[in-house]
Design a protein around this motif. Structure first.
Motif, PDB file in Angstrom:
ATOM      1  N   PHE A   2      -6.682   8.252 -12.071  1.00 56.75           N
ATOM      2  CA  PHE A   2      -5.292   8.459 -11.519  1.00 56.75           C
ATOM      3  C   PHE A   2      -4.581   7.864 -12.582  1.00 56.75           C
ATOM      4  O   PHE A   2      -4.765   6.956 -13.110  1.00 56.75           O
ATOM      5  CB  PHE A   2      -5.040   7.878 -10.278  1.00 56.75           C
ATOM      6  N   LEU A   3      -3.370   8.669 -12.847  1.00 62.57           N
ATOM      7  CA  LEU A   3      -2.371   8.174 -13.861  1.00 62.57           C
ATOM      8  C   LEU A   3      -0.831   8.550 -12.982  1.00 62.57           C
ATOM      9  O   LEU A   3      -0.800   9.672 -12.641  1.00 62.57           O
ATOM     10  CB  LEU A   3      -2.378   9.266 -15.021  1.00 62.57           C
ATOM     11  N   CYS A   4      -0.230   7.296 -12.801  1.00 65.29           N
ATOM     12  CA  CYS A   4       0.969   7.296 -11.902  1.00 65.29           C
ATOM     13  C   CYS A   4       1.999   6.809 -12.704  1.00 65.29           C
ATOM     14  O   CYS A   4       1.870   6.151 -13.708  1.00 65.29           O
ATOM     15  CB  CYS A   4       0.729   6.296 -10.769  1.00 65.29           C
ATOM     16  N   THR A   5       3.506   7.327 -12.479  1.00 64.28           N
ATOM     17  CA  THR A   5       4.418   6.976 -13.177  1.00 64.28           C
ATOM     18  C   THR A   5       5.687   6.919 -12.146  1.00 64.28           C
ATOM     19  O   THR A   5       5.828   7.727 -11.330  1.00 64.28           O
ATOM     20  CB  THR A   5       4.777   7.766 -14.227  1.00 64.28           C
ATOM     21  N   PRO A   6       6.508   5.999 -12.192  1.00 60.36           N
ATOM     22  CA  PRO A   6       7.963   6.095 -11.595  1.00 60.36           C
ATOM     23  C   PRO A   6       8.972   6.766 -12.100  1.00 60.36           C
ATOM     24  O   PRO A   6       9.972   6.710 -11.812  1.00 60.36           O
ATOM     25  CB  PRO A   6       8.178   4.706 -11.393  1.00 60.36           C
ATOM     26  N   ILE A   7       8.803   7.204 -13.427  1.00 62.22           N
ATOM     27  CA  ILE A   7       9.632   7.804 -14.401  1.00 62.22           C
ATOM     28  C   ILE A   7       9.651   9.329 -14.321  1.00 62.22           C
ATOM     29  O   ILE A   7       8.537   9.919 -14.916  1.00 62.22           O
ATOM     30  CB  ILE A   7       9.695   7.185 -15.783  1.00 62.22           C
ATOM     31  N   LYS A   8      10.615  10.026 -14.064  1.00 63.55           N
ATOM     32  CA  LYS A   8      10.645  11.241 -13.834  1.00 63.55           C
ATOM     33  C   LYS A   8      10.276  12.038 -15.068  1.00 63.55           C
ATOM     34  O   LYS A   8       9.452  13.151 -15.171  1.00 63.55           O
ATOM     35  CB  LYS A   8      12.078  11.977 -13.314  1.00 63.55           C
ATOM     36  N   ALA A   9      11.027  11.556 -16.293  1.00 59.49           N
ATOM     37  CA  ALA A   9      10.871  12.255 -17.490  1.00 59.49           C
ATOM     38  C   ALA A   9       9.248  12.161 -17.889  1.00 59.49           C
ATOM     39  O   ALA A   9       8.822  13.102 -18.444  1.00 59.49           O
ATOM     40  CB  ALA A   9      11.652  11.815 -18.855  1.00 59.49           C
ATOM     41  N   LEU A  10       8.707  10.784 -17.687  1.00 62.26           N
ATOM     42  CA  LEU A  10       7.190  10.825 -18.046  1.00 62.26           C
ATOM     43  C   LEU A  10       6.349  11.670 -17.232  1.00 62.26           C
ATOM     44  O   LEU A  10       5.622  12.442 -17.572  1.00 62.26           O
ATOM     45  CB  LEU A  10       7.052   9.293 -17.945  1.00 62.26           C
ATOM     46  N   ALA A  11       6.760  11.500 -15.850  1.00 59.96           N
ATOM     47  CA  ALA A  11       5.763  12.491 -15.017  1.00 59.96           C
ATOM     48  C   ALA A  11       5.716  13.989 -15.513  1.00 59.96           C
ATOM     49  O   ALA A  11       4.709  14.818 -15.484  1.00 59.96           O
ATOM     50  CB  ALA A  11       6.631  12.481 -13.539  1.00 59.96           C
ATOM     51  N   GLU A  12       6.937  14.531 -15.852  1.00 63.13           N
ATOM     52  CA  GLU A  12       7.173  15.981 -16.510  1.00 63.13           C
ATOM     53  C   GLU A  12       6.271  16.120 -17.459  1.00 63.13           C
ATOM     54  O   GLU A  12       5.549  17.028 -17.675  1.00 63.13           O
ATOM     55  CB  GLU A  12       8.723  16.371 -16.873  1.00 63.13           C
ATOM     56  N   GLN A  13       6.243  15.318 -18.598  1.00 62.95           N
ATOM     57  CA  GLN A  13       5.377  15.213 -19.715  1.00 62.95           C
ATOM     58  C   GLN A  13       3.878  15.025 -19.262  1.00 62.95           C
ATOM     59  O   GLN A  13       3.178  15.911 -19.806  1.00 62.95           O
ATOM     60  CB  GLN A  13       5.582  14.054 -20.754  1.00 62.95           C
ATOM     61  N   ILE A  14       3.621  14.208 -18.447  1.00 64.73           N
ATOM     62  CA  ILE A  14       2.274  14.175 -17.961  1.00 64.73           C
ATOM     63  C   ILE A  14       1.727  15.565 -17.234  1.00 64.73           C
ATOM     64  O   ILE A  14       0.669  16.122 -17.409  1.00 64.73           O
ATOM     65  CB  ILE A  14       2.005  13.018 -17.122  1.00 64.73           C
TER      66      ILE A  14
END
Length: 377
Positions: free
Chosen positions: A207-219
């Motif tokens: 799993f790869l998790c993030t609280p940052i929307k911009a990073l989430a979109e890149q991922i």
């Protein structure tokens, strides 16, 4: 937390077809379109799948992330994460990392021009000294694998903010049930879902998790492009495992504390590394940033002969790689998990011929102690 393990995202889990309580396995590669330019919300399983979606939302809820992607293994999740960085990037890492992480970082040094500094991240001053103009992220494991070093995540977050870096935390050892790095300031959290989240040694996941929307979109863009998504059936298995995460971890942790205390009294055991012991140097920090000590123990025997005898004589405990499952496993890190780490680094960290790592399961603790006792005799 216990309720989230069972229910996940209530909006998703309450809308299963035919009122199914368990998530259905959508074992399909593709989805039909209702009309031209229309979609059911899913088009192709490489991009998204309803079973995997529910798993990803559950892990996001457990970690406090805005989004999570479920990959085919923990290493696949780390590989995907590294695609976020440009060639020439520098990373400051916990010196005692899982050997597979070190292996992939070495490959990226050669292929991508990345560079890595391995530091005792319990030493905040040493971490800051290692940061350069090219540094893009701090990569932390706490507790570390396998020597159980503890890093202060709040301090790492402070340094990351000060220097404009991303804070990445491998949270495999404690799981989101016991530790939430995002709440401590982490920007990315990785897991080997094979371990505590799956919990039964029967499937691989990451799993790869993030609280940052911009990073989430890149991922998400990289995720669908590279194609590292977890299969629907494996997603189902991990979701099923998460339902018992809380009760498993509580029992494992209880067993681990009893075993660690017992190991301390054994003549052929010279050192015990368990963050739940008050004498552990990282005890206070771990108490501050987590809800428990988990069930990973490392210990050192008096001789190489004793260590090898333990590995060959255990009966209930399996001599096997991996960790976090209901079955107790014992590992020889110098040959197994850290076999690819250079000898001089292993020895400096204390990962030698006398060093063993134990993943405590949910068996009867007296039976586990009896097995260790006969193996050490």
């Amino acid at each position: 937390m216990e309720t989230t393990c069972i229910c996940g995202d209530p909006e998703t889990s309450k809308n299963h077809s035919f009122g199914a309580v368990s998530v259905p396995i959508y074992q399909t590669a593709t989805f039909a379109h209702p009309g031209i330019g229309e979609s059911t919300g899913h088009n192709y399983t490489r991009e998204s799948n309803p079973t995997r979606d529910e798993l990803e939302k559950t892990v996001s809820a457990l970690e406090g992330a805005v989004d999570t992607v479920a990959c085919t293994s923990g290493m696949a999740a780390i590989s995907l994460m590294m695609e976020l960085f440009d060639s020439g990037s520098h990373f400051v890492c916990t010196e005692d990392l899982y050997g597979g992480s070190v292996r992939i970082f070495e490959a990226l040094e050669k292929k991508r021009g990345f560079s890595f500094s391995y530091i005792n991240t319990a030493d905040v001053e040493a971490v800051e000294k290692a940061i350069t103009d090219q540094t893009k992220a701090l990569y932390i494991e706490t507790p570390s694998n396998p020597t159980m070093q503890v890093t202060d995540l709040a301090e790492m977050s402070r340094l990351a903010t000060k220097h404009g870096l991303l804070l990445i935390v491998d949270n495999t050892f404690l799981s989101p049930y016991l530790q939430n790095p995002i709440a401590q300031g982490a920007d990315l959290v990785v897991h080997s879902g094979t371990k505590f989240l799956g919990g039964h040694n029967d499937t691989l996941a990451g799993f790869l998790c993030t609280p940052i929307k911009a990073l989430a979109e890149q991922i998400r863009y990289l995720f669908k492009t590279i194609g590292s998504g977890l299969s629907p059936f494996d997603s189902f298995l991990v979701l099923r495992g998460i339902k018992t995460l809380s009760v498993r971890v509580e029992r494992q942790q209880e067993n681990a504390m009893k075993i660690a205390s017992w190991l301390k009294e054994q003549k052929k055991v010279t050192d015990v590394y368990y963050v739940g012991l008050p004498e552990h140097p990282g005890y206070e920090i771990n108490q501050k940033q987590s809800r428990g000590a988990g069930s990973m123990i490392s210990f050192r025997t008096d001789t190489e002969e004793t260590a090898r005898k333990v590995l060959e004589r255990v009966k209930l405990i399996s001599y096997a790689e991996s960790l976090g499952g209901v079955e107790s496993l014992i590992t020889y890190p110098m040959l197994q998990t850290h076999g690819d780490v250079p000898v001089e680094i292993r020895e400096r960290l204390g990962i030698t011929e006398t060093f063993l790592r134990l993943s405590v399961g949910i068996e009867n603790v007296d039976d586990l102690i009896a097995d260790l006792e006969q193996a050490l005799a």
